[in-house]
Design a protein around this motif. Structure first.
Motif, PDB file in Angstrom:
ATOM      1  N   ARG A  11     -32.667  80.081  48.983  1.00 28.03           N
ATOM      2  CA  ARG A  11     -32.101  78.732  48.831  1.00 28.03           C
ATOM      3  C   ARG A  11     -32.326  77.929  50.106  1.00 28.03           C
ATOM      4  O   ARG A  11     -32.252  78.475  51.203  1.00 28.03           O
ATOM      5  CB  ARG A  11     -30.593  78.803  48.602  1.00 28.03           C
ATOM      6  CG  ARG A  11     -30.196  79.489  47.324  1.00 28.03           C
ATOM      7  CD  ARG A  11     -28.703  79.496  47.211  1.00 28.03           C
ATOM      8  NE  ARG A  11     -28.200  80.698  47.869  1.00 28.03           N
ATOM      9  CZ  ARG A  11     -26.982  81.176  47.707  1.00 28.03           C
ATOM     10  NH1 ARG A  11     -26.107  80.544  46.952  1.00 28.03           N
ATOM     11  NH2 ARG A  11     -26.603  82.266  48.317  1.00 28.03           N
ATOM     12  N   PRO A  12     -32.540  76.611  49.961  1.00 32.52           N
ATOM     13  CA  PRO A  12     -32.610  75.781  51.162  1.00 32.52           C
ATOM     14  C   PRO A  12     -31.236  75.734  51.832  1.00 32.52           C
ATOM     15  O   PRO A  12     -30.211  75.653  51.149  1.00 32.52           O
ATOM     16  CB  PRO A  12     -32.999  74.398  50.654  1.00 32.52           C
ATOM     17  CG  PRO A  12     -33.087  74.471  49.176  1.00 32.52           C
ATOM     18  CD  PRO A  12     -32.750  75.862  48.740  1.00 32.52           C
ATOM     19  N   ALA A  13     -31.224  75.809  53.148  1.00 32.63           N
ATOM     20  CA  ALA A  13     -29.973  75.667  53.892  1.00 32.63           C
ATOM     21  C   ALA A  13     -29.548  74.208  53.845  1.00 32.63           C
ATOM     22  O   ALA A  13     -30.368  73.313  54.045  1.00 32.63           O
ATOM     23  CB  ALA A  13     -30.153  76.126  55.329  1.00 32.63           C
ATOM     24  N   ARG A  14     -28.279  73.968  53.576  1.00 30.97           N
ATOM     25  CA  ARG A  14     -27.764  72.605  53.457  1.00 30.97           C
ATOM     26  C   ARG A  14     -26.628  72.309  54.433  1.00 30.97           C
ATOM     27  O   ARG A  14     -26.288  71.153  54.627  1.00 30.97           O
ATOM     28  CB  ARG A  14     -27.247  72.366  52.033  1.00 30.97           C
ATOM     29  CG  ARG A  14     -28.265  72.580  50.948  1.00 30.97           C
ATOM     30  CD  ARG A  14     -29.107  71.345  50.780  1.00 30.97           C
ATOM     31  NE  ARG A  14     -29.980  71.498  49.620  1.00 30.97           N
ATOM     32  CZ  ARG A  14     -31.256  71.209  49.634  1.00 30.97           C
ATOM     33  NH1 ARG A  14     -31.809  70.722  50.709  1.00 30.97           N
ATOM     34  NH2 ARG A  14     -31.993  71.367  48.563  1.00 30.97           N
ATOM     35  N   SER A  15     -26.040  73.353  55.036  1.00 29.01           N
ATOM     36  CA  SER A  15     -24.869  73.096  55.872  1.00 29.01           C
ATOM     37  C   SER A  15     -24.893  73.942  57.149  1.00 29.01           C
ATOM     38  O   SER A  15     -25.498  75.013  57.199  1.00 29.01           O
ATOM     39  CB  SER A  15     -23.590  73.403  55.094  1.00 29.01           C
ATOM     40  OG  SER A  15     -23.429  74.797  54.920  1.00 29.01           O
ATOM     41  N   LEU A  20     -24.363  79.129  60.453  1.00 27.82           N
ATOM     42  CA  LEU A  20     -23.474  79.942  61.282  1.00 27.82           C
ATOM     43  C   LEU A  20     -23.280  81.328  60.663  1.00 27.82           C
ATOM     44  O   LEU A  20     -23.266  82.339  61.378  1.00 27.82           O
ATOM     45  CB  LEU A  20     -22.133  79.242  61.479  1.00 27.82           C
ATOM     46  CG  LEU A  20     -22.169  78.005  62.381  1.00 27.82           C
ATOM     47  CD1 LEU A  20     -20.840  77.259  62.331  1.00 27.82           C
ATOM     48  CD2 LEU A  20     -22.525  78.390  63.812  1.00 27.82           C
ATOM     49  N   ALA A  21     -23.161  81.392  59.340  1.00 23.49           N
ATOM     50  CA  ALA A  21     -23.004  82.681  58.666  1.00 23.49           C
ATOM     51  C   ALA A  21     -24.256  83.540  58.814  1.00 23.49           C
ATOM     52  O   ALA A  21     -24.177  84.774  58.813  1.00 23.49           O
ATOM     53  CB  ALA A  21     -22.672  82.469  57.190  1.00 23.49           C
ATOM     54  N   PRO A  29     -27.369  83.080  69.074  1.00 19.26           N
ATOM     55  CA  PRO A  29     -26.358  82.493  68.184  1.00 19.26           C
ATOM     56  C   PRO A  29     -26.687  81.042  67.828  1.00 19.26           C
ATOM     57  O   PRO A  29     -27.187  80.276  68.651  1.00 19.26           O
ATOM     58  CB  PRO A  29     -25.075  82.566  69.011  1.00 19.26           C
ATOM     59  CG  PRO A  29     -25.314  83.682  69.977  1.00 19.26           C
ATOM     60  CD  PRO A  29     -26.782  83.619  70.300  1.00 19.26           C
ATOM     61  N   VAL A  30     -26.423  80.681  66.583  1.00 16.76           N
ATOM     62  CA  VAL A  30     -26.639  79.318  66.114  1.00 16.76           C
ATOM     63  C   VAL A  30     -25.648  78.399  66.818  1.00 16.76           C
ATOM     64  O   VAL A  30     -24.453  78.673  66.875  1.00 16.76           O
ATOM     65  CB  VAL A  30     -26.473  79.234  64.580  1.00 16.76           C
ATOM     66  CG1 VAL A  30     -26.450  77.793  64.105  1.00 16.76           C
ATOM     67  CG2 VAL A  30     -27.584  80.016  63.892  1.00 16.76           C
ATOM     68  N   HIS A  31     -26.160  77.311  67.360  1.00 16.08           N
ATOM     69  CA  HIS A  31     -25.325  76.310  68.017  1.00 16.08           C
ATOM     70  C   HIS A  31     -25.045  75.209  67.001  1.00 16.08           C
ATOM     71  O   HIS A  31     -25.989  74.603  66.477  1.00 16.08           O
ATOM     72  CB  HIS A  31     -26.060  75.759  69.240  1.00 16.08           C
ATOM     73  CG  HIS A  31     -25.214  74.932  70.126  1.00 16.08           C
ATOM     74  ND1 HIS A  31     -24.895  73.618  69.837  1.00 16.08           N
ATOM     75  CD2 HIS A  31     -24.601  75.233  71.291  1.00 16.08           C
ATOM     76  CE1 HIS A  31     -24.133  73.139  70.793  1.00 16.08           C
ATOM     77  NE2 HIS A  31     -23.943  74.090  71.687  1.00 16.08           N
ATOM     78  N   PRO A  32     -23.786  74.913  66.672  1.00 14.18           N
ATOM     79  CA  PRO A  32     -23.481  73.949  65.601  1.00 14.18           C
ATOM     80  C   PRO A  32     -24.155  72.592  65.747  1.00 14.18           C
ATOM     81  O   PRO A  32     -24.669  72.058  64.764  1.00 14.18           O
ATOM     82  CB  PRO A  32     -21.956  73.825  65.659  1.00 14.18           C
ATOM     83  CG  PRO A  32     -21.499  75.139  66.216  1.00 14.18           C
ATOM     84  CD  PRO A  32     -22.565  75.533  67.209  1.00 14.18           C
ATOM     85  N   SER A  33     -24.202  72.029  66.949  1.00 15.48           N
ATOM     86  CA  SER A  33     -24.808  70.697  67.078  1.00 15.48           C
ATOM     87  C   SER A  33     -26.322  70.751  66.869  1.00 15.48           C
ATOM     88  O   SER A  33     -26.910  69.834  66.307  1.00 15.48           O
ATOM     89  CB  SER A  33     -24.459  70.047  68.414  1.00 15.48           C
ATOM     90  OG  SER A  33     -25.047  70.739  69.490  1.00 15.48           O
ATOM     91  N   ALA A  35     -27.820  72.955  64.914  1.00 14.46           N
ATOM     92  CA  ALA A  35     -27.975  73.179  63.476  1.00 14.46           C
ATOM     93  C   ALA A  35     -27.842  71.865  62.716  1.00 14.46           C
ATOM     94  O   ALA A  35     -28.643  71.576  61.824  1.00 14.46           O
ATOM     95  CB  ALA A  35     -26.942  74.196  62.989  1.00 14.46           C
ATOM     96  N   LEU A  36     -26.859  71.073  63.078  1.00 15.35           N
ATOM     97  CA  LEU A  36     -26.659  69.782  62.416  1.00 15.35           C
ATOM     98  C   LEU A  36     -27.865  68.868  62.645  1.00 15.35           C
ATOM     99  O   LEU A  36     -28.341  68.209  61.725  1.00 15.35           O
ATOM    100  CB  LEU A  36     -25.377  69.122  62.931  1.00 15.35           C
ATOM    101  CG  LEU A  36     -24.955  67.832  62.250  1.00 15.35           C
ATOM    102  CD1 LEU A  36     -24.659  68.071  60.779  1.00 15.35           C
ATOM    103  CD2 LEU A  36     -23.717  67.261  62.944  1.00 15.35           C
ATOM    104  N   ASP A  37     -28.387  68.860  63.857  1.00 17.28           N
ATOM    105  CA  ASP A  37     -29.562  68.056  64.181  1.00 17.28           C
ATOM    106  C   ASP A  37     -30.761  68.508  63.344  1.00 17.28           C
ATOM    107  O   ASP A  37     -31.456  67.695  62.743  1.00 17.28           O
ATOM    108  CB  ASP A  37     -29.857  68.173  65.682  1.00 17.28           C
ATOM    109  CG  ASP A  37     -31.039  67.324  66.117  1.00 17.28           C
ATOM    110  OD1 ASP A  37     -31.242  66.228  65.563  1.00 17.28           O
ATOM    111  OD2 ASP A  37     -31.758  67.763  67.029  1.00 17.28           O
ATOM    112  N   PHE A  38     -31.000  69.815  63.291  1.00 22.75           N
ATOM    113  CA  PHE A  38     -32.136  70.341  62.522  1.00 22.75           C
ATOM    114  C   PHE A  38     -32.021  69.946  61.053  1.00 22.75           C
ATOM    115  O   PHE A  38     -32.978  69.446  60.449  1.00 22.75           O
ATOM    116  CB  PHE A  38     -32.203  71.873  62.649  1.00 22.75           C
ATOM    117  CG  PHE A  38     -33.405  72.467  61.979  1.00 22.75           C
ATOM    118  CD1 PHE A  38     -34.552  72.749  62.704  1.00 22.75           C
ATOM    119  CD2 PHE A  38     -33.409  72.747  60.621  1.00 22.75           C
ATOM    120  CE1 PHE A  38     -35.679  73.286  62.084  1.00 22.75           C
ATOM    121  CE2 PHE A  38     -34.524  73.282  59.992  1.00 22.75           C
ATOM    122  CZ  PHE A  38     -35.660  73.551  60.731  1.00 22.75           C
TER     123      PHE A  38
END
Length: 143
Positions: A11-15, A20-21, A29-33, A35-38
């Motif tokens: 599935r395409p990642a949407r969130s 993070l999961a 580790p995934v950095h939230p900001s 990830a949001l930018d990507f």
């Protein structure tokens, strides 16, 4: 007689929560900001593979265009959890990204890989990639 593995759920990642999961699959580790930018950038693609509802693999790709070549897809990174390797998950992820590249009009898809990374080379070749032998990858640390 062993049962064949069920096809992976790709599935395409949407969130950011999904990324993070899946953080253990990444190099760091995934950095939230980040990830949001990507996720918010046009031409950036990330698919997750799930087994029994848990993330077990990912692939990321970035569309790029050059004036004399047109659009291409850079397969940026592929990762599959060690316990889930050699089950076709990497190949299924590559094929999902290649399908998006075709849909988006990319003329090709390419990846840089360390010559000693036999698992990655096998996954890419199983999905139809050929060694073009045309480049050496060099890098700069800019931080």
């Amino acid at each position: 007689m062993t049962q064949p593995s069920p096809p992976p759920d790709i599935r395409p990642a949407r969130s950011v929560a999904e990324l993070l999961a899946a953080s253990p699959l990444f190099d760091a580790p995934v950095h939230p900001s980040h990830a949001l930018d990507f996720l918010g950038r046009e031409g950036h693609h990330l698919f997750l593979a799930y087994a029994d509802g848990e993330p077990v693999g990912f692939i990321s790709g970035v569309e790029t265009t050059h004036p004399d070549k047109g659009p291409e897809m850079l397969l940026y990174e592929l990762g599959v959890a060690p316990a889930h390797r050699r089950l076709g998950i990497g190949r299924a992820l590559i094929e999902a990204l290649a399908e998006v590249a075709r849909e988006r009009g990319c003329r090709g898809m390419w990846v840089g890989v360390e010559p000693g990374n036999r698992a990655a080379l096998a996954a890419y070749r199983s999905a139809g990639a050929v060694n073009e032998g045309r480049f050496a990858m060099l890098g700069w640390e800019l931080e």
